[in-house]
Structure formats: structure tokens, C-alpha cells
Design a protein around this motif. Structure first.
Motif, PDB file in Angstrom:
ATOM      1  N   PHE A  12     -15.617 -41.172  69.971  1.00 53.14           N
ATOM      2  CA  PHE A  12     -16.760 -40.928  69.083  1.00 53.14           C
ATOM      3  C   PHE A  12     -18.017 -41.505  69.720  1.00 53.14           C
ATOM      4  N   GLN A 228     -20.231 -36.559  59.395  1.00 51.52           N
ATOM      5  CA  GLN A 228     -20.304 -36.808  60.835  1.00 51.52           C
ATOM      6  C   GLN A 228     -18.904 -36.956  61.426  1.00 51.52           C
ATOM      7  N   ARG A 229     -18.069 -37.732  60.743  1.00 50.84           N
ATOM      8  CA  ARG A 229     -16.706 -37.962  61.224  1.00 50.84           C
ATOM      9  C   ARG A 229     -15.870 -36.680  61.151  1.00 50.84           C
ATOM     10  N   PHE A 232     -16.731 -34.400  64.008  1.00 51.40           N
ATOM     11  CA  PHE A 232     -16.148 -34.884  65.265  1.00 51.40           C
ATOM     12  C   PHE A 232     -14.654 -34.562  65.324  1.00 51.40           C
ATOM     13  N   PRO A 236     -14.453 -32.326  68.616  1.00 51.56           N
ATOM     14  CA  PRO A 236     -15.039 -33.515  69.261  1.00 51.56           C
ATOM     15  C   PRO A 236     -15.956 -33.184  70.426  1.00 51.56           C
ATOM     16  N   CYS A 239     -19.472 -32.290  69.394  1.00 50.18           N
ATOM     17  CA  CYS A 239     -20.165 -33.503  68.927  1.00 50.18           C
ATOM     18  C   CYS A 239     -20.627 -34.340  70.127  1.00 50.18           C
ATOM     19  N   ILE A 240     -19.761 -34.487  71.118  1.00 50.45           N
ATOM     20  CA  ILE A 240     -20.106 -35.243  72.329  1.00 50.45           C
ATOM     21  C   ILE A 240     -21.284 -34.572  73.043  1.00 50.45           C
TER      22      ILE A 240
END
Length: 348
Positions: A12, A228-229, A232, A236, A239-240
Motif C-alpha cells: 500500500f 481507499q483500502r 487498493f 493494487p 493504486c500504485i
């Protein structure tokens, strides 16, 4: 994009973490100056302690190490080098190097002293005259981050060893008259839940900083964190990619601050005021003074300043002192509030 997908376990992004500013600042400052002495993070379950700690390790720029060296030896800094590498350099033997991610080592609760410090093969040493050393977690953590979750449940003896190594930067293993010493420079990060008990005051005092985090109460902020979580967990890599620029900016700021840190100065009058605050608060010893000076310099460097200002001290001093106050069981005032009150009187 392919480069991102090559990561085996997506982490994260640090810059995507919402809130918990105190914890994030303490981690950044310890990364800029590991001599601050690490950070103890106390907070409720599910407040993102482990996520944040793993995220700061993933954010850091790669470090250059001697190839096949079990201690992540630095190729030119003697203080960060194993004896084997020193001998090779002194004997003018060419060494090869490689770049690796900053080590992030977890210390499990059930770890033994041998697992932490490493072991010497006595039989081989006596029979063959060879110091055969099996490195422990302290060797693996050299030049990285050593994370102890639920540090307040760890055996006091192991906590002592951890804190000694973190303070001295070295680990020494001795058995049957045979001794091996290796560099163990790492940022020590401990986390715990206050419901499970506090660390003994003399151990707590040796952590450079103490961050307290609480569960977010604001409903809209909680929704933002959950979303947000969820994003991700669903994708993921997107998001990265979304936070890549912010991550790179923060990474660059940390590198610049690390390079500028030796040039940052703190005025004598400000040093006196820091010590005056420590005196009024009855802080035992001088660790509080030293750590506050270091943290203020690191924060100034982080802000690209070459001189510590009053606001830098105000920002870090509670983190540096709140865990060093003598506890009065009948006192209902929070230790952080006590520090803030005196700081406002002296520095305002």
C-alpha cells in the motif's frame, strides 16, 4: 507498468495513507536520521500501524551493498561494513556491489535470542579453527528497518538486546570465548496496543520517539479510508500507479533531507529552551534533550531548511518527550497535554 507488476507482493503506497500524521512524521524523521533512536507506536487495533510501517520501507530508495555479504555491508563506509569486507578492502581485493531494497525485517513474538542475534558454530570453530557464523535478524536488518509488532508482549531480555543494538549500531555474539561482532544499524519500530500493557518505563525511555494513534471518529474520513483500502485491494497496481508521482516526490525529499542533515544547525538559545522544557517536566537523564535536538534538525532538513526554527521544535517535541514523563497513577492528565502546556509557555 510491467515493472510495477513484477512486484511479488504489492505494498500500500505511503502517500495514499489518510490521517495518522503523527505516526507518519515520526517514521519519516527516523528514516532521515536513524540516530533518533526509533519510534514506538501505540494505538488501537486496526489503525493502520503495520500498513504504514511496511509502506515507509517500500518507499525508500534502494541501497548499495556488497554482493553476497550477509550484513548488507556498505562498499565505502567503514561503520556500515562487516569485518570480512573490511579485510577485502584492506587487502585490495576487488568487491562487487549491487542495489537492493531497504531491508524490512519482522521480529516474531516467539523469537529466541539465537534467532535475533545469530549463532556461532562452536564445533566447527574448535575443530577447524573457522568462525562460522549463522546470522540472525539483527544482521539482516542492518541498514534497514526492524519491526516488532506487539513489542509490549516481547520478553524484556530481547527488548534490551534490541535497544542496545539500536543505540550502539553493533551486535556482538559470544560463545565459549569466541566472539563475533557485526554492524547492526537499523531503524527500530515497535508497535503495540495499550490495552495489552505498557513497556517498562526504562525500556520505553530508550525509544527515540513515541507516537500515539487513535481510531478515526469522523464518519466522512472513515468512509474515505475504507474506499481507499477497497480500491487498493481490488486493483493494487492501479493504486500504485496513481500515487507513483507523490511517492517519487516524497522519496526525493527524504534523500535531499538525508544529504542536507549534516549542515543543519540549531541556535544555542533554542537548545537552552529545549533543555529548560525537559527540566520543568522532570525528564530523567539527557535522552529527551538529545532526541529533541536530533528530531528538530531532521524536520528542518525535511523542510529544506538549514537552521532549526521554533515551529520545528514545537512539531516534534511532544513525540520526543511524552513517554519520558514520570507516571503518576492518580493523575488523569495525558502526558502529551502536559508537554504541550509547558512547550507553549516556553516557546510561544
Amino acid at each position: 507498468m510491467n515493472q510495477i507488476k513484477n512486484q511479488t507482493r504489492p505494498i500500500f503506497p505511503f502517500t495514499a495513507i489518510i490521517g495518522q500524521e503523527e505516526m507518519k512524521l515520526a517514521l519519516i524523521l527516523n528514516v532521515i536520521d536513524p540516530k533518533i533512536g526509533g519510534v514506538m507506536i501505540m494505538g488501537d487495533r486496526g489503525t493502520g500501524k503495520s500498513t504504514t510501517i511496511r509502506a515507509i520501507a517500500d518507499l525508500l530508495p534502494e541501497i548499495e551493498v556488497v554482493t553476497d555479504d550477509m550484513f548488507n555491508s556498505h562498499p565505502s563506509d567503514y561503520d556500515l561494513m562487516s569485518d570480512i569486507t573490511k579485510n577485502q578492502i584492506e587487502n585490495k581485493i576487488n568487491i562487487s556491489t549491487e542495489f537492493i531494497k531497504v531491508p524490512m525485517v519482522d521480529l516474531p513474538l516467539g523469537a529466541t535470542e539465537d534467532r535475533l542475534c545469530g549463532t556461532i558454530d562452536i564445533e566447527k570453530a574448535l575443530n577447524e579453527g573457522v568462525k562460522n557464523f549463522e546470522p540472525g535478524l539483527l544482521a539482516k536488518a542492518n541498514r534497514g528497518i526492524l519491526y516488532v509488532d506487539e513489542v509490549n508482549l516481547l520478553d524484556d531480555h530481547l527488548v534490551d538486546i534490541l535497544l542496545d543494538s539500536a543505540a550502539s549500531g553493533w551486535n556482538t555474539v559470544e560463545r565459549e570465548g569466541i566472539s563475533i561482532r557485526h554492524p547492526a544499524r537499523f531503524v527500530l519500530v515497535g508497535s503495540g496496543n495499550p490495552e495489552e500493557g505498557e513497556l517498562r518505563p526504562q525500556l520505553l525511555d530508550r525509544f527515540g520517539m513515541h507516537a500515539e494513534i487513535t481510531t478515526v471518529k469522523d464518519p466522512s474520513l472513515r468512509v474515505q479510508i475504507v474506499e481507499q483500502r477497497t480500491n487498493f485491494d481490488r486493483d493494487p497496481f492501479s493504486c500504485i500507479k496513481e500515487f507513483r508521482d507523490k511517492q517519487n516526490q516524497l522519496k526525493e525529499s527524504i534523500v535531499v533531507a538525508q544529504n542536507n542533515l549534516p549542515n543543519v544547525v540549531i541556535d544555542y538559545d533554542l537548545k537552552v529552551k529545549i533543555s529548560k522544557i525537559c527540566g520543568i517536566l522532570n525528564v530523567d537523564g539527557l535522552r529527551g534533550d538529545i532526541v529533541t535536538n536530533r528530531a528538530a534538525k531532521a524536520f528542518a532538513a525535511y523542510e529544506n531548511k538549514y537552521e532549526v526554527e521554533v515551529r520545528h521544535i514545537i512539531k516534534v517535541i511532544t513525540l520526543c518527550l511524552r513517554h519520558r514523563l514520570r507516571k503518576d497513577p492518580l493523575d488523569t492528565t495525558d502526558s502529551g497535554t502536559k508537554v504541550d502546556k509547558i512547550v507553549n509557555e516556553i516557546l510561544s
